[in-house]
Design an enzyme around this catalytic site. Structure first.
Site, PDB file in Angstrom:
ATOM      1  N   TYR A   1      64.109   4.019  19.641  1.00 49.15           N
ATOM      2  CA  TYR A   1      64.610   5.404  19.588  1.00 49.15           C
ATOM      3  C   TYR A   1      65.985   5.462  18.932  1.00 49.15           C
ATOM      4  O   TYR A   1      66.203   6.199  17.964  1.00 49.15           O
ATOM      5  CB  TYR A   1      64.681   5.997  21.013  1.00 49.15           C
ATOM      6  CG  TYR A   1      65.547   7.242  21.093  1.00 49.15           C
ATOM      7  CD1 TYR A   1      65.128   8.441  20.523  1.00 49.15           C
ATOM      8  CD2 TYR A   1      66.804   7.217  21.732  1.00 49.15           C
ATOM      9  CE1 TYR A   1      65.932   9.586  20.572  1.00 49.15           C
ATOM     10  CE2 TYR A   1      67.603   8.344  21.787  1.00 49.15           C
ATOM     11  CZ  TYR A   1      67.162   9.532  21.207  1.00 49.15           C
ATOM     12  OH  TYR A   1      67.964  10.651  21.257  1.00 49.15           O
TER      13      TYR A   1
ATOM     14  N   THR B   1      72.889  11.238  18.950  1.00 47.41           N
ATOM     15  CA  THR B   1      73.070  10.742  20.316  1.00 47.41           C
ATOM     16  C   THR B   1      74.152   9.666  20.388  1.00 47.41           C
ATOM     17  O   THR B   1      74.417   8.972  19.393  1.00 47.41           O
ATOM     18  CB  THR B   1      71.733  10.146  20.819  1.00 47.41           C
ATOM     19  OG1 THR B   1      71.952   9.438  22.026  1.00 47.41           O
ATOM     20  CG2 THR B   1      71.118   9.185  19.810  1.00 47.41           C
ATOM     21  N   ASP B   2      74.715   9.497  21.575  1.00 48.11           N
ATOM     22  CA  ASP B   2      75.685   8.400  21.768  1.00 48.11           C
ATOM     23  C   ASP B   2      74.999   7.029  21.718  1.00 48.11           C
ATOM     24  O   ASP B   2      75.659   6.005  21.549  1.00 48.11           O
ATOM     25  CB  ASP B   2      76.450   8.573  23.094  1.00 48.11           C
ATOM     26  CG  ASP B   2      75.571   8.649  24.333  1.00 48.11           C
ATOM     27  OD1 ASP B   2      74.326   8.579  24.209  1.00 48.11           O
ATOM     28  OD2 ASP B   2      76.134   8.778  25.443  1.00 48.11           O
ATOM     29  N   GLU B   3      73.663   7.020  21.851  1.00 46.50           N
ATOM     30  CA  GLU B   3      72.957   5.726  21.903  1.00 46.50           C
ATOM     31  C   GLU B   3      73.052   4.951  20.596  1.00 46.50           C
ATOM     32  O   GLU B   3      72.805   3.741  20.576  1.00 46.50           O
ATOM     33  CB  GLU B   3      71.485   5.928  22.284  1.00 46.50           C
ATOM     34  CG  GLU B   3      71.339   6.615  23.626  1.00 46.50           C
ATOM     35  CD  GLU B   3      69.961   6.488  24.246  1.00 46.50           C
ATOM     36  OE1 GLU B   3      69.180   5.641  23.810  1.00 46.50           O
ATOM     37  OE2 GLU B   3      69.695   7.247  25.194  1.00 46.50           O
TER      38      GLU B   3
ATOM     39  N   LYS C   1      67.299   7.154  15.374  1.00 47.39           N
ATOM     40  CA  LYS C   1      68.352   8.190  15.303  1.00 47.39           C
ATOM     41  C   LYS C   1      69.497   7.703  14.398  1.00 47.39           C
ATOM     42  O   LYS C   1      70.045   8.474  13.609  1.00 47.39           O
ATOM     43  CB  LYS C   1      68.886   8.533  16.701  1.00 47.39           C
ATOM     44  CG  LYS C   1      67.914   9.235  17.610  1.00 47.39           C
ATOM     45  CD  LYS C   1      67.479  10.622  17.150  1.00 47.39           C
ATOM     46  CE  LYS C   1      68.566  11.661  17.243  1.00 47.39           C
ATOM     47  NZ  LYS C   1      68.039  13.019  16.893  1.00 47.39           N
TER      48      LYS C   1
HETATM   49  P1  NAD Z   1      62.708  17.101  23.560  1.00 45.38           P
HETATM   50  O1  NAD Z   1      61.843  15.879  23.492  1.00 45.38           O
HETATM   51  O2  NAD Z   1      62.775  17.875  24.831  1.00 45.38           O
HETATM   52  O3  NAD Z   1      62.245  18.130  22.421  1.00 45.38           O
HETATM   53  C1  NAD Z   1      61.946  17.739  21.120  1.00 45.38           C
HETATM   54  C2  NAD Z   1      61.298  18.919  20.403  1.00 45.38           C
HETATM   55  O4  NAD Z   1      61.027  18.522  19.041  1.00 45.38           O
HETATM   56  C3  NAD Z   1      59.962  19.357  21.001  1.00 45.38           C
HETATM   57  O5  NAD Z   1      59.888  20.770  21.094  1.00 45.38           O
HETATM   58  C4  NAD Z   1      58.924  18.817  20.028  1.00 45.38           C
HETATM   59  O6  NAD Z   1      57.717  19.586  19.996  1.00 45.38           O
HETATM   60  C5  NAD Z   1      59.691  18.905  18.717  1.00 45.38           C
HETATM   61  N1  NAD Z   1      59.175  17.954  17.706  1.00 45.38           N
HETATM   62  C6  NAD Z   1      58.936  16.637  17.878  1.00 45.38           C
HETATM   63  N2  NAD Z   1      58.433  16.106  16.735  1.00 45.38           N
HETATM   64  C7  NAD Z   1      58.387  17.122  15.821  1.00 45.38           C
HETATM   65  C8  NAD Z   1      57.984  17.200  14.465  1.00 45.38           C
HETATM   66  N3  NAD Z   1      57.529  16.128  13.804  1.00 45.38           N
HETATM   67  N4  NAD Z   1      58.081  18.398  13.832  1.00 45.38           N
HETATM   68  C9  NAD Z   1      58.539  19.490  14.489  1.00 45.38           C
HETATM   69  N5  NAD Z   1      58.923  19.476  15.783  1.00 45.38           N
HETATM   70  C10 NAD Z   1      58.841  18.303  16.446  1.00 45.38           C
HETATM   71  O7  NAD Z   1      64.138  16.618  23.082  1.00 45.38           O
HETATM   72  P2  NAD Z   1      65.588  17.085  23.570  1.00 45.38           P
HETATM   73  O8  NAD Z   1      65.949  16.324  24.779  1.00 45.38           O
HETATM   74  O9  NAD Z   1      65.641  18.559  23.572  1.00 45.38           O
HETATM   75  O10 NAD Z   1      66.479  16.508  22.363  1.00 45.38           O
HETATM   76  C11 NAD Z   1      66.779  17.308  21.224  1.00 45.38           C
HETATM   77  C12 NAD Z   1      67.645  16.506  20.274  1.00 45.38           C
HETATM   78  O11 NAD Z   1      68.840  16.105  20.921  1.00 45.38           O
HETATM   79  C13 NAD Z   1      66.996  15.222  19.764  1.00 45.38           C
HETATM   80  O12 NAD Z   1      67.330  15.065  18.410  1.00 45.38           O
HETATM   81  C14 NAD Z   1      67.640  14.122  20.616  1.00 45.38           C
HETATM   82  O13 NAD Z   1      67.657  12.899  19.915  1.00 45.38           O
HETATM   83  C15 NAD Z   1      69.026  14.695  20.804  1.00 45.38           C
HETATM   84  N6  NAD Z   1      69.735  14.284  22.023  1.00 45.38           N
HETATM   85  C16 NAD Z   1      69.160  14.441  23.240  1.00 45.38           C
HETATM   86  C17 NAD Z   1      69.869  14.115  24.394  1.00 45.38           C
HETATM   87  C18 NAD Z   1      69.283  14.292  25.770  1.00 45.38           C
HETATM   88  O14 NAD Z   1      69.909  13.895  26.746  1.00 45.38           O
HETATM   89  N7  NAD Z   1      68.115  14.894  25.926  1.00 45.38           N
HETATM   90  C19 NAD Z   1      71.167  13.589  24.277  1.00 45.38           C
HETATM   91  C20 NAD Z   1      71.724  13.412  23.005  1.00 45.38           C
HETATM   92  C21 NAD Z   1      71.002  13.780  21.879  1.00 45.38           C
HETATM   93  O1  TDX Z   2      62.443   7.018  36.102  1.00 48.36           O
HETATM   94  C1  TDX Z   2      63.534   6.636  35.633  1.00 48.36           C
HETATM   95  N1  TDX Z   2      64.313   5.757  36.322  1.00 48.36           N
HETATM   96  C2  TDX Z   2      65.497   5.265  35.853  1.00 48.36           C
HETATM   97  O2  TDX Z   2      66.156   4.465  36.513  1.00 48.36           O
HETATM   98  C3  TDX Z   2      64.016   7.102  34.349  1.00 48.36           C
HETATM   99  C4  TDX Z   2      63.203   8.067  33.543  1.00 48.36           C
HETATM  100  C5  TDX Z   2      65.221   6.615  33.899  1.00 48.36           C
HETATM  101  N2  TDX Z   2      65.941   5.719  34.609  1.00 48.36           N
HETATM  102  C6  TDX Z   2      67.253   5.264  34.094  1.00 48.36           C
HETATM  103  C7  TDX Z   2      67.273   4.775  32.657  1.00 48.36           C
HETATM  104  C8  TDX Z   2      68.647   5.197  32.175  1.00 48.36           C
HETATM  105  O3  TDX Z   2      69.614   4.225  32.537  1.00 48.36           O
HETATM  106  O4  TDX Z   2      68.083   6.427  34.112  1.00 48.36           O
HETATM  107  C9  TDX Z   2      68.951   6.468  32.959  1.00 48.36           C
HETATM  108  C10 TDX Z   2      68.636   7.738  32.175  1.00 48.36           C
HETATM  109  O5  TDX Z   2      67.357   7.577  31.592  1.00 48.36           O
HETATM  110  P1  TDX Z   2      66.698   8.721  30.682  1.00 48.36           P
HETATM  111  O6  TDX Z   2      66.717  10.006  31.423  1.00 48.36           O
HETATM  112  O7  TDX Z   2      65.384   8.196  30.195  1.00 48.36           O
HETATM  113  O8  TDX Z   2      67.767   8.871  29.498  1.00 48.36           O
HETATM  114  P2  TDX Z   2      68.393   7.819  28.462  1.00 48.36           P
HETATM  115  O9  TDX Z   2      67.487   6.679  28.237  1.00 48.36           O
HETATM  116  O10 TDX Z   2      69.790   7.513  28.925  1.00 48.36           O
HETATM  117  O11 TDX Z   2      68.427   8.721  27.118  1.00 48.36           O
HETATM  118  C11 TDX Z   2      68.800  10.119  27.171  1.00 48.36           C
HETATM  119  O12 TDX Z   2      70.134  10.314  26.762  1.00 48.36           O
HETATM  120  C12 TDX Z   2      70.454  10.096  25.402  1.00 48.36           C
HETATM  121  C13 TDX Z   2      67.859  10.933  26.288  1.00 48.36           C
HETATM  122  O13 TDX Z   2      66.512  10.688  26.679  1.00 48.36           O
HETATM  123  C14 TDX Z   2      68.047  10.625  24.827  1.00 48.36           C
HETATM  124  O14 TDX Z   2      67.236  11.490  24.023  1.00 48.36           O
HETATM  125  C15 TDX Z   2      69.495  10.834  24.477  1.00 48.36           C
HETATM  126  O15 TDX Z   2      69.720  10.462  23.149  1.00 48.36           O
END
Ligand code: NAD
Ligand code: TDX
Length: 356
Positions: free
Chosen positions: A162, A137-139, A166
């Protein structure tokens, strides 16, 4: 040359992983097998892949229910399916949850990644036609002020449990590359959105709450900035790196699409009002500024020139199109939504936040 025949996808029942499996089978001409290892936590939903199971199951797609921290199981999966590529999505992914309960983040994101890496090293035993691709992630880069971008060379500065978990996993991946010569690549991506996203992240929270006429929670002053990327554009980047990315390299992936949270929430109100034939004020009046997230990172913005220049990747879905597609998907998939809502998530959110 990478073999790329038997791919172990971890976390394939989650938001990005399920879209990835669908993307690869339907859009890339991939002829091999995908094995999806997922623990089915509150965020994992096997139903998100029911179409893939019926179309590609048995021959080309297998689901293994299990934990990436389970060393014996992970080693067995490598042997049983003769895995040559790992694409590692599995993680605890929600920043708010990492603040309330960090332990599971350390376990899955750090120990789980280590367990997979070690099994890969032992099974591959020095082979060079294999790859461990890690989704990050960019975080990990921290928080930006009003200007500037995250580059692949930006020093890590994670600030939530988190992002710290990562960042740790990214370092362990690179350590396995430098120390043991394990072939690895990493992508660091910005905020994804699209179908099948769990309704704890901003965009589905807002869509769901508008549908239910509930208040729209905006953290702090609403001026935090995120860079939004449609999930298929992320997945095409992952596929490009897995096929042609250089061993030991990190690639940033972003939407080049920065939005203040409050402006995004307002845009969603406008789109939903158009669909429902209502005045946007009906929905904007639901906006509720709530207590800020502790340690809330102010701004993320990705520079993704490296993947564009080296691999010819680019985004293909505009934010306007992507939001329309996403809203349409949520409006049509009411069964998926009600199944999600009746599950663990609902219990957790009621326990921690009361009903929103
Ligand atoms: P998500 O939370 O929707 O899904 C995570 C999945 O991993 C689920 O299916 C869960 O059951 C599985 N999981 C969790 N713990 C596990 C374990 N111990 N063993 C096996 N499976 C397990 O997450 P997402 O949003 O799809 O993110 C996927 C990946 O991308 C993550 O690594 C996250 O850090 C990264 N990522 C997400 C975002 C975003 O915006 N969602 C952005 C950048 C990077
Ligand atoms: O109810 C809300 N109200 C609100 O203002 C929620 C859920 C979020 N927010 C804000 C927090 C953040 O500034 O919105 C922005 C986005 O929040 P999230 O959807 O929780 O995402 P973020 O915390 O930015 O992280 C996401 O992007 C990077 C993913 O959850 C991570 O897994 C990924 O690595």
């Amino acid at each position: 040359m990478r073999k790329l025949e038997n791919i172990l996808v971890t976390g394939g029942a989650g938001f990005i992983g399920s879209n990835f499996i669908r993307y690869v089978f339907k859009n890339t001409g991939f002829k091999g097998k995908i094995i999806n290892l997922d623990k089915l936590t509150y965020a994992g939903n096997a139903e998100s892949l029911s179409d893939i199971n019926s179309e590609f199951g048995d021959e080309r797609y297998s689901f293994v229910h299990g934990d990436i921290c389970d060393k014996d199981l992970v080693s067995r999966v490598f042997i049983d399916y003769n895995i040559d590529t790992v694409i590692h999505f599995a993680a605890e992914s929600h920043v708010d949850r990492s603040i309330h309960g960090p332990a599971e983040f350390m376990n899955t994101n750090i120990i789980g990644t280590f367990t997979l890496l070690d099994a890969a090293k032992n099974f591959w035993n020095g082979r060079s036609d294999v790859l461990f691709h890690h989704i990050s992630t960019d975080e990990v880069y921290g928080s930006l002020g009003d200007s500037g971008y995250f580059f692949e060379t930006t020093p890590y500065d994670p600030r939530s449990p988190y992002s710290a978990s990562k960042a740790s996993s990214d370092h362990i991946v690179m350590a396995y590359n430098h120390t043991y010569g394990l072939p690895v690549t990493i992508t660091n991506c910005s905020n994804n959105y699209g179908p099948y996203q769990f309704p704890e992240k901003l965009i589905p929270v807002i869509i769901f709450n508008i549908m239910d006429n509930k208040t729209l929670p905006v953290y702090g002053d609403g001026k935090n900035i995120r860079d939004w990327l449609f999930v298929d554009d992320h997945n095409s980047a992952v596929w490009a790196v897995v096929n042609n990315g250089r061993n030991g390299e990190t690639y940033n992936v972003g939407g080049e699409n920065e939005w203040e949270n409050i402006k995004l929430v307002t845009a969603l109100c406008e789109k939903m009002a158009l669909i429902k034939g209502k005045d946007k004020n009906n929905f904007e009046s639901l906006i509720n500024y709530v207590k800020d997230r502790p340690g809330h990172d102010r701004r993320y913005a990705i520079n993704c020139d490296k993947i564009k220049l080296e691999l010819g990747w680019k985004q293909t879905v505009s934010f306007d199109q992507g939001l329309d597609l996403t809203i349409d998907w949520y409006l049509k998939n009411t069964q998926w939504i009600s199944n999600i809502r009746s599950g663990e998530y609902k219990k957790w959110i009621e326990k921690n936040y009361g009903s929103r």
